[in-house]
Scaffold this motif. Structure first.
Motif: not given
Length: 254
Positions: A64-78
């Motif tokens: 949804k383009g909201t923050v925060p978002a965490l990139e835990y591995e390159q190119g992968k987020g929660i």
């Protein structure tokens, strides 16, 4: 990393191999995750984004383009601060931020839930003044009263105990912002020490917590951002790196 907020058309900075948090400098939800990362002393990078002109790549990490978002591995987020913070506390258990007692953990979650009305009243007061009603002011103060009562019952320096925990880092970003409202002429939202003596002491203790002190902003700074947003032109990049620590911001050099 830079305080500049990246926007549509800007390239995604190169991945540095650390955890990376996508945030907005004035977002209380993003601050929750920043505080947890700081408290647990996890190495990380951050990237601030303009939420009105979102860079295209943020949707890779947050649908949804909201923050925060965490990139835990390159190119992968929660995404979502609660999801991120529970993940961080379980993934990196060296500095535990949650109680071990299931009942206390449930009580912490209920307390956070009880403060959502006060948070909604804050947003209305800050950004939609014509919609403000006496009932919203009442809801705001009921939230503060619940928080003060819980501090009195627990009889600890912080809600978590002798040291702050996840419940404290979840609640703090809004307490930080509540203090800006009287500066905007909303005196009915003041946290009066004569009424909220325990709560005001707690606020002062939280300001001195290292994880908070390195990131929080002065009420005057929050008020300035709120005013810019109310005028329809939010000044995402108004800060220099010195405007932190919950103190009055330094004057910009001429």
């Amino acid at each position: 990393m830079s305080e500049k907020h990246l926007q549509t058309g800007d390239e995604l900075p190169a991945f540095g191999g650390k955890l990376r948090l996508f945030a907005m400098r004035f977002c209380p939800y993003a601050e929750r995750s920043i505080l947890v990362l700081n408290a647990k002393k996890i190495p990380y990078d951050h990237v601030f984004i303009n939420l009105d002109q979102k860079p295209e790549w943020i949707f890779t990490f947050s649908p949804k383009g909201t923050v925060p978002a965490l990139e835990y591995e390159q190119g992968k987020g929660i995404f979502d601060s609660n999801i991120i913070n529970y993940y961080l506390d379980e993934k990196y258990p060296e500095v535990p931020l949650q109680p071990t007692d299931p009942l206390r953990k449930a009580q912490d979650k209920m307390l956070v839930e009880q403060l959502t009305g006060a948070q909604s009243a804050y947003y209305t007061a800050a950004f939609s003044s014509p919609s403000l009603t006496p009932s919203m002011v009442e809801t705001y103060h009921k939230g503060l009263e619940v928080l003060q009562k819980e501090l009195e019952v627990r009889k600890t320096k912080f809600l978590h105990g002798d040291e702050p925990g996840l419940v404290d880092y979840t609640i703090w970003p809004f307490l930080e912002r509540f203090q800006a409202l009287p500066l905007l002429g909303k005196q009915e939202f003041a946290i009066d020490k004569s009424k909220y003596d325990v709560l005001t002491k707690y606020i002062e203790e939280m300001k001195n917590v290292p994880a908070v002190k390195s990131y929080c902003l002065a009420p005057e700074t929050h008020a300035k951002y709120i005013e810019s947003r109310a005028k329809g032109n939010p000044d995402y990049n108004m800060l220099d790196t010195s405007a932190v620590c919950c103190m009055r911001p330094r004057k910009k050099k001429e």
